[in-house]
Design a protein around this motif. Structure first.
Motif: not given
Length: 154
Positions: A50, A53, A69, A72, A88, A141, A145, A149
């Protein structure tokens, strides 16, 4: 005359091994009675998977990463579908930013990490969640994520 009923013909059985496990898209082995698994990527290794990120987190955009996040995660857990916007900054961003001003941002991050661990049946505990959020926020983080994903893409 009595009615004649037909029994339906047997259907082909579903092959369980070919079914996609959206909550374990990387097929990590599940261990123990609780069926827990490891994160799909290691805490430090997640930086490579990532990269965007991680870079954004290091450049002090942690509130936007957190907000996205959280959005999501909420979308996946409530409706089972990915969030509409993958940008973001999201609504949780401002709350996180305000909490961070008082040194409480990592508590919100720790809470989200715990929610993600619970959703995906990932090994761990709140103590490690707190350490990961406090000691290496960008890595944490990025790791969260990556899990989100994987479900979105599966």
């Amino acid at each position: 005359q009595q009615p004649h009923y037909h029994q339906p013909a047997p259907q082909e059985k579903m092959n369980i091994s070919s079914a996609v496990d959206h909550l374990n898209a990387t097929h990590k082995p599940r261990n123990g009675a609780a069926g827990e698994r490891e994160f799909s990527t290691g805490l430090c290794k997640s930086m490579c998977s990532e990269t965007g990120t991680c870079c954004a987190s290091w450049l002090c955009c942690c509130p936007c990463i957190y907000g996205n996040s959280k959005k999501r995660y909420n979308s996946l857990s409530h409706s089972g579908t990915p969030a509409n916007d993958n940008g973001y900054c999201a609504s949780g961003t401002w709350i996180y930013l305000l909490a961070s001003c008082f040194g409480l941002g990592c508590i919100m991050d720790c809470s989200l990490r715990g929610d993600i661990r619970q959703r995906y049946s990932i090994k761990g505990n709140s103590c490690f969640d707190c350490m990961a959020s406090s000691c290496c926020l960008p890595c944490n983080q990025a790791q969260m994520r990556y899990e989100l994903r994987q479900e979105e893409e599966s």
